[in-house]
Design a protein around this motif. Structure first.
Motif, PDB file in Angstrom:
ATOM      1  N   GLU A  51      27.136  27.081 -13.514  1.00  0.00           N
ATOM      2  CA  GLU A  51      26.803  25.668 -13.698  1.00  0.00           C
ATOM      3  C   GLU A  51      25.429  25.381 -13.127  1.00  0.00           C
ATOM      4  O   GLU A  51      24.981  26.058 -12.205  1.00  0.00           O
ATOM      5  N   LYS A  53      22.361  21.846 -12.784  1.00  0.00           N
ATOM      6  CA  LYS A  53      21.927  20.478 -13.067  1.00  0.00           C
ATOM      7  C   LYS A  53      20.498  20.580 -13.587  1.00  0.00           C
ATOM      8  O   LYS A  53      19.638  21.186 -12.957  1.00  0.00           O
ATOM      9  N   GLU A  54      20.278  19.998 -14.739  1.00  0.00           N
ATOM     10  CA  GLU A  54      18.960  20.029 -15.385  1.00  0.00           C
ATOM     11  C   GLU A  54      18.389  18.616 -15.387  1.00  0.00           C
ATOM     12  O   GLU A  54      19.047  17.688 -15.842  1.00  0.00           O
ATOM     13  N   GLU A  65      21.425  16.048 -16.171  1.00  0.00           N
ATOM     14  CA  GLU A  65      22.697  16.354 -16.816  1.00  0.00           C
ATOM     15  C   GLU A  65      23.266  17.628 -16.208  1.00  0.00           C
ATOM     16  O   GLU A  65      22.525  18.509 -15.763  1.00  0.00           O
ATOM     17  N   HIS A  66      24.581  17.732 -16.226  1.00  0.00           N
ATOM     18  CA  HIS A  66      25.309  18.845 -15.618  1.00  0.00           C
ATOM     19  C   HIS A  66      25.788  19.794 -16.730  1.00  0.00           C
ATOM     20  O   HIS A  66      26.522  19.369 -17.618  1.00  0.00           O
ATOM     21  N   PHE A  67      25.350  21.060 -16.667  1.00  0.00           N
ATOM     22  CA  PHE A  67      25.707  22.056 -17.677  1.00  0.00           C
ATOM     23  C   PHE A  67      26.618  23.124 -17.108  1.00  0.00           C
ATOM     24  O   PHE A  67      26.544  23.456 -15.925  1.00  0.00           O
ATOM     25  N   ARG A  81      28.340  23.636 -22.177  1.00  0.00           N
ATOM     26  CA  ARG A  81      28.972  22.314 -22.176  1.00  0.00           C
ATOM     27  C   ARG A  81      28.231  21.430 -21.190  1.00  0.00           C
ATOM     28  O   ARG A  81      27.938  21.842 -20.071  1.00  0.00           O
ATOM     29  N   CYS A  82      27.915  20.232 -21.632  1.00  0.00           N
ATOM     30  CA  CYS A  82      27.283  19.240 -20.769  1.00  0.00           C
ATOM     31  C   CYS A  82      28.293  18.117 -20.576  1.00  0.00           C
ATOM     32  O   CYS A  82      28.716  17.480 -21.543  1.00  0.00           O
ATOM     33  N   ASP A  83      28.688  17.911 -19.319  1.00  0.00           N
ATOM     34  CA  ASP A  83      29.654  16.863 -18.984  1.00  0.00           C
ATOM     35  C   ASP A  83      28.874  15.575 -18.715  1.00  0.00           C
ATOM     36  O   ASP A  83      28.301  15.404 -17.650  1.00  0.00           O
ATOM     37  N   GLY A  87      26.424  13.129 -15.294  1.00  0.00           N
ATOM     38  CA  GLY A  87      24.976  12.984 -15.379  1.00  0.00           C
ATOM     39  C   GLY A  87      24.534  11.571 -15.674  1.00  0.00           C
ATOM     40  O   GLY A  87      25.307  10.613 -15.621  1.00  0.00           O
ATOM     41  N   GLU A  93      30.910  14.170 -23.811  1.00  0.00           N
ATOM     42  CA  GLU A  93      30.835  15.610 -23.603  1.00  0.00           C
ATOM     43  C   GLU A  93      29.982  16.163 -24.733  1.00  0.00           C
ATOM     44  O   GLU A  93      30.140  15.764 -25.889  1.00  0.00           O
TER      45      GLU A  93
END
Length: 156
Positions: A51, A53-54, A65-67, A81-83, A87, A93
């Motif tokens: 995982e 964070k971008e 966003e969290h990948f 997957r980006c939740d 973010g 999703e």
């Protein structure tokens, strides 16, 4: 409700190189437009369950966003997957499936995007959002392709 979109690009590099570059978060700052930073939640090579964070600058503001890596099939398939709930988006999703096929030193990268879990007004604007995401993903693939092809020429 799920909103799909698709982007295809031809890369003039081997499938192995295209696959590795899609997972190389360190080099993303070399080609990803608007990238502010990537914060890994684990260490080592990306693997299923990894995982990060971008954070990017979009429309003059920073957005994070969290990948998560959902699936890896070496050299053939990457599923991210980006939740949205973790973010800046705050909802939804987003699933990005990269499929790679090759012929010699040419690789076709197909990105199948899917937006899920939108509610209320965002559901109404979902189709518009899909267009925005498709354009952003196309720009990213174009930038990555250009970066790889430029470096292939200069490093040969």
């Amino acid at each position: 409700m799920s909103i799909p979109f698709e982007v295809k690009r031809i890369f003039q590099v081997s499938k192995e190189e295209a696959y590795a570059s899609l997972l190389d978060l360190e080099s993303a700052k070399q080609w990803m437009q608007g990238l502010v930073g990537i914060e890994r939640m684990d260490e080592g090579p990306l693997r299923e369950g990894s995982e990060w964070k971008e954070t990017r600058k979009m429309f003059g503001k920073e957005a994070s966003e969290h990948f998560e890596v959902v699936e890896l099939k070496e050299h053939d398939k990457i599923v991210l997957r980006c939740d949205g709930t973790k973010g800046t988006t705050g909802k939804g999703e987003f699933v990005f499936t990269y499929l790679l096929t090759s012929s010699g030193d040419q690789t076709e990268v197909t990105l199948l995007g899917e937006i899920r879990g939108l509610t209320g007004l965002s559901k109404l604007f979902g189709k518009l959002m899909a267009g925005v995401f498709k354009k952003a993903c196309a720009k990213d693939l174009d930038s990555l392709r250009d970066y790889l092809e430029k470096n292939k020429v200069t490093s040969s």
